[in-house]
Motif scaffolding. Structure first.
Motif: not given
Length: 253
Positions: A191-209
């Motif tokens: 869930v958003p904890l920091y304004d503009g912070g990276l969230l889980i779906d985007r993190a996995i997409e970056l790491a894998q793709r």
């Protein structure tokens, strides 16, 4: 009470003593991954007082550690922690997507939740002690800029990020060097904890793709004790395990 301490109490209620059976620990499993991959150097970005590096040593990692920590109080503690370890180096920088002077928001929980980004009310509600209590100016560098000072030729690199929502900026600042890493660990928020912070779906997409890593595991690291909801996970990614150059048997010696 920390999540790790809570997990140990729960394990003991089930008859499992984590101290006697370290294989039950996520930290132990992480270090096994590093050893199997033949990691030579761990880049510890957002080192705080050296807790992560101390854990690596405790569970058997003997390679180099390079820590990045800009907060004055945490940096002083980190230097005391690393003083007798010749294979542990410290840089007093924040890392991000550009070289600049940045304002860090200093959190009340010994700086552990400090970030360049504004903290959102959801975070404070779940952990009031983490609210910001001040600011500090810090020198920010790009990872690809400091890479030649931190990493030696042919070393196998594991990158750990604990930067409270600022992960994508650090990755951008790594440029093509990120693809040189054999593994990546970062806190990812559900869930958003920091304004503009990276969230889980985007993190996995970056790491894998974008970077070609494989997700190896995720462990809860921040739980809202009022609701039981997991707000952050530690996600560990590795390059294709079949490409480990040194082999498991050699690494575990």
């Amino acid at each position: 009470m920390s999540l790790r301490h809570t997990a140990r109490l729960a394990a003991r209620r089930l008859g499992v003593d984590v101290e006697r059976f370290p294989e039950c620990s996520s930290d132990y499993r992480l270090v096994r991954l590093l050893l199997r991959a033949g990691i030579d150097v761990v880049l510890d970005v957002g080192a705080n007082g050296g807790q992560y590096g101390t854990m690596l040593r405790r569970f058997g990692y003997r390679g180099r550690i390079v820590s990045f920590e800009p907060l004055h109080g945490a940096l002083e503690t980190l230097h005391r922690c690393t003083g007798r370890d010749p294979l542990w180096r410290v840089f007093p920088y924040a890392l991000g997507d550009r070289t600049a002077t940045v304002t860090l928001n200093v959190a009340g929980n010994d700086g552990a939740s400090s970030s360049v980004l504004p903290m959102l009310p959801r975070h404070v509600q779940a952990c009031p002690g983490a609210r910001y209590v001040g600011t500090q100016e810090a020198e920010q560098r790009r990872l690809d800029e400091v890479w030649p000072q931190a990493v030696e030729s042919q070393e196998r690199v594991f990158l750990k990020l604990d930067v409270q929502g600022y992960e994508e900026s650090v990755l951008v600042g790594g440029g093509d060097r990120i693809r040189r890493c054999q593994g990546l660990q970062m806190e990812v928020s559900s869930v958003p904890l920091y304004d503009g912070g990276l969230l889980i779906d985007r993190a996995i997409e970056l790491a894998q793709r974008r970077y070609g890593f494989t997700l190896m595991g995720m462990e809860p690291c921040f739980i809202d004790q009022r609701t039981g909801q997991v707000l952050q996970y530690d996600a560990v990614f590795m390059s294709d395990p079949s490409r480990c150059a040194k082999g498991e048997e050699a690494a575990l010696l």
